[in-house]
Design a protein around this motif. Structure first.
Motif, PDB file in Angstrom:
ATOM      1  N   GLU A   1       0.944  -1.405  -0.114  1.00 54.35           N
ATOM      2  CA  GLU A   1      -0.039  -0.015  -0.093  1.00 54.35           C
ATOM      3  C   GLU A   1       0.831   1.346  -0.055  1.00 54.35           C
ATOM      4  N   TRP A   2       1.886   1.431   0.811  1.00 56.36           N
ATOM      5  CA  TRP A   2       2.871   2.474   0.708  1.00 56.36           C
ATOM      6  C   TRP A   2       3.552   2.527  -0.513  1.00 56.36           C
ATOM      7  N   LEU A   3       4.187   1.516  -1.072  1.00 60.99           N
ATOM      8  CA  LEU A   3       4.752   1.732  -2.532  1.00 60.99           C
ATOM      9  C   LEU A   3       3.646   2.288  -3.669  1.00 60.99           C
ATOM     10  N   LYS A   4       2.522   1.725  -3.540  1.00 65.57           N
ATOM     11  CA  LYS A   4       1.362   2.194  -4.507  1.00 65.57           C
ATOM     12  C   LYS A   4       0.945   3.655  -4.250  1.00 65.57           C
ATOM     13  N   SER A   5       0.991   4.314  -3.030  1.00 67.55           N
ATOM     14  CA  SER A   5       0.835   5.725  -2.898  1.00 67.55           C
ATOM     15  C   SER A   5       1.051   5.995  -1.535  1.00 67.55           C
ATOM     16  N   PRO A   6       2.445   6.532  -1.292  1.00 63.90           N
ATOM     17  CA  PRO A   6       2.813   6.935  -0.012  1.00 63.90           C
ATOM     18  C   PRO A   6       1.751   7.875   0.666  1.00 63.90           C
ATOM     19  N   ARG A   7       1.301   8.947  -0.086  1.00 62.31           N
ATOM     20  CA  ARG A   7       0.342  10.091   0.504  1.00 62.31           C
ATOM     21  C   ARG A   7      -1.038   9.518   1.020  1.00 62.31           C
ATOM     22  N   SER A   8      -1.373   8.337   0.078  1.00 61.20           N
ATOM     23  CA  SER A   8      -2.685   7.827   0.508  1.00 61.20           C
ATOM     24  C   SER A   8      -2.561   6.892   1.841  1.00 61.20           C
ATOM     25  N   PHE A   9      -1.504   6.052   1.716  1.00 64.60           N
ATOM     26  CA  PHE A   9      -1.142   5.193   3.030  1.00 64.60           C
ATOM     27  C   PHE A   9      -0.644   6.255   4.252  1.00 64.60           C
ATOM     28  N   ALA A  10      -0.069   7.355   4.328  1.00 64.50           N
ATOM     29  CA  ALA A  10       0.058   8.109   5.444  1.00 64.50           C
ATOM     30  C   ALA A  10       0.035   9.653   4.866  1.00 64.50           C
ATOM     31  N   PRO A  11      -1.471  10.115   4.937  1.00 61.53           N
ATOM     32  CA  PRO A  11      -1.296  11.624   4.526  1.00 61.53           C
ATOM     33  C   PRO A  11      -0.674  12.503   5.404  1.00 61.53           C
ATOM     34  N   GLY A  12       0.023  13.277   4.712  1.00 57.55           N
ATOM     35  CA  GLY A  12       0.948  14.342   5.550  1.00 57.55           C
ATOM     36  C   GLY A  12       2.321  13.789   5.395  1.00 57.55           C
ATOM     37  N   THR A  13       2.795  12.763   4.842  1.00 57.08           N
ATOM     38  CA  THR A  13       4.066  12.242   4.873  1.00 57.08           C
ATOM     39  C   THR A  13       4.948  13.236   3.991  1.00 57.08           C
ATOM     40  N   LYS A  14       6.396  13.424   4.657  1.00 60.77           N
ATOM     41  CA  LYS A  14       7.302  14.193   3.570  1.00 60.77           C
ATOM     42  C   LYS A  14       7.802  13.474   2.390  1.00 60.77           C
ATOM     43  N   MET A  15       7.311  12.368   2.298  1.00 61.64           N
ATOM     44  CA  MET A  15       8.069  11.379   1.157  1.00 61.64           C
ATOM     45  C   MET A  15       7.221  12.033  -0.093  1.00 61.64           C
ATOM     46  N   SER A  16       8.079  12.477  -0.994  1.00 60.16           N
ATOM     47  CA  SER A  16       7.762  12.956  -2.264  1.00 60.16           C
ATOM     48  C   SER A  16       7.591  11.923  -3.344  1.00 60.16           C
ATOM     49  N   PHE A  17       7.716  10.770  -3.095  1.00 57.24           N
ATOM     50  CA  PHE A  17       7.621   9.691  -4.401  1.00 57.24           C
ATOM     51  C   PHE A  17       6.246   9.588  -4.653  1.00 57.24           C
ATOM     52  N   ALA A  18       5.612   9.590  -5.894  1.00 61.46           N
ATOM     53  CA  ALA A  18       4.430   9.203  -6.113  1.00 61.46           C
ATOM     54  C   ALA A  18       3.839   8.134  -6.072  1.00 61.46           C
ATOM     55  N   GLY A  19       4.766   6.924  -6.179  1.00 60.28           N
ATOM     56  CA  GLY A  19       4.183   5.597  -6.064  1.00 60.28           C
ATOM     57  C   GLY A  19       4.443   4.623  -7.331  1.00 60.28           C
ATOM     58  N   LEU A  20       4.245   3.506  -7.044  1.00 61.01           N
ATOM     59  CA  LEU A  20       4.487   2.504  -8.297  1.00 61.01           C
ATOM     60  C   LEU A  20       2.808   2.037  -8.656  1.00 61.01           C
ATOM     61  N   GLY A  21       2.618   2.464  -9.770  1.00 62.72           N
ATOM     62  CA  GLY A  21       1.223   1.848 -10.113  1.00 62.72           C
ATOM     63  C   GLY A  21       1.183   0.256 -10.693  1.00 62.72           C
ATOM     64  N   SER A  22       2.263  -0.281 -10.751  1.00 62.69           N
ATOM     65  CA  SER A  22       2.298  -1.709 -11.451  1.00 62.69           C
ATOM     66  C   SER A  22       2.391  -2.536 -10.086  1.00 62.69           C
ATOM     67  N   ALA A  23       1.381  -3.609  -9.878  1.00 57.40           N
ATOM     68  CA  ALA A  23       1.472  -4.433  -8.765  1.00 57.40           C
ATOM     69  C   ALA A  23       2.776  -5.463  -8.930  1.00 57.40           C
TER      70      ALA A  23
END
Length: 219
Positions: free
Chosen positions: A131-153
């Motif tokens: 879930e984190w690698l899919k979307s860090p901002r969705s997993f932890a809203p407010g995170t400082k991680m700027s990575f958008a995520g990996l769409g491929s499972a």
């Protein structure tokens, strides 16, 4: 002469209107069940999966076929912020050696995590990492991680098994076998051998059982 012409023209116009109306009504009636008329969802509803849509392979299945070498290549995108060698220094992001199954936002000494992660709770399980690698901002809203995520499972699974290889390692989840259809229940009468109690009995004996009470009644 003019009145007669007007009368004929009026009836002709009226007949045309009636014919047109009947044509429209019959068209609606006969096309009501036409298989050529596509039925589509008027407004897509979030979370609703159309009938026949596949949910794809499970995370356990993806992890069982994932390639750590492919995950290492994907991790190259992360090296600007992270190190992963054992004992490596923290950078913009924490060192990621031994991350799998560590407490979320608490497992890296000397690194100041944002409250979005430090207050999240739980461990970096395979499911949480996915879930984190899919979307860090969705997993932890407010995170400082700027990575958008990996769409491929598949890419996420490859990354996870690579991270798992860089540390003590955690056993991958077992892949559940597909459920087998249960055989039909056998007929109890056939399996148990139950049958008509008089089917194999001696006809004469059966007759005696019937007549005996009658003889007793006469006595």
């Amino acid at each position: 002469m003019t009145d007669r012409f007007n009368t004929i023209a009026g009836w002709t116009l009226f007949a045309g209107i009636v014919a047109l109306g009947l044509s429209i009504i019959s068209g609606h009636f006969f096309n009501a069940d036409s298989p050529e008329r596509p039925e589509k969802m008027g407004y897509p509803i979030e979370g609703v999966v159309e009938e026949g849509a596949s949910e794809g392979p499970s995370l356990a299945m993806l992890l069982s076929t994932a390639d750590p070498a492919a995950g290492e290549k994907i991790f190259a995108k992360c090296t600007a912020c992270h190190t992963i060698a054992q004992g490596g220094a923290n950078g913009i992001g924490p060192n990621l050696y031994g991350t799998v199954d560590e407490p979320i936002g608490k497992g890296k000494a000397g690194f100041a995590f944002s409250s979005a992660l430090s207050d999240h709770g739980g461990n970096w399980t395979f499911e949480n990492l996915d879930e984190w690698l899919k979307s860090p901002r969705s997993f932890a809203p407010g995170t400082k991680m700027s990575f958008a995520g990996l769409g491929s499972a598949e890419d996420r699974a490859n990354m996870i098994v690579y991270l798992n290889s860089m540390g003590p390692g955690v056993p991958l989840p077992a892949v559940e076998a597909p459920a087998e259809a249960k055989p039909d229940e056998p007929d109890e009468a056939v399996e148990g051998g139950a049958a008509d109690p008089t089917a194999d009995s001696d006809p004469a004996a059966a007759g005696a059982e019937v007549t005996a009470p009658a003889a007793a009644a006469k006595n």
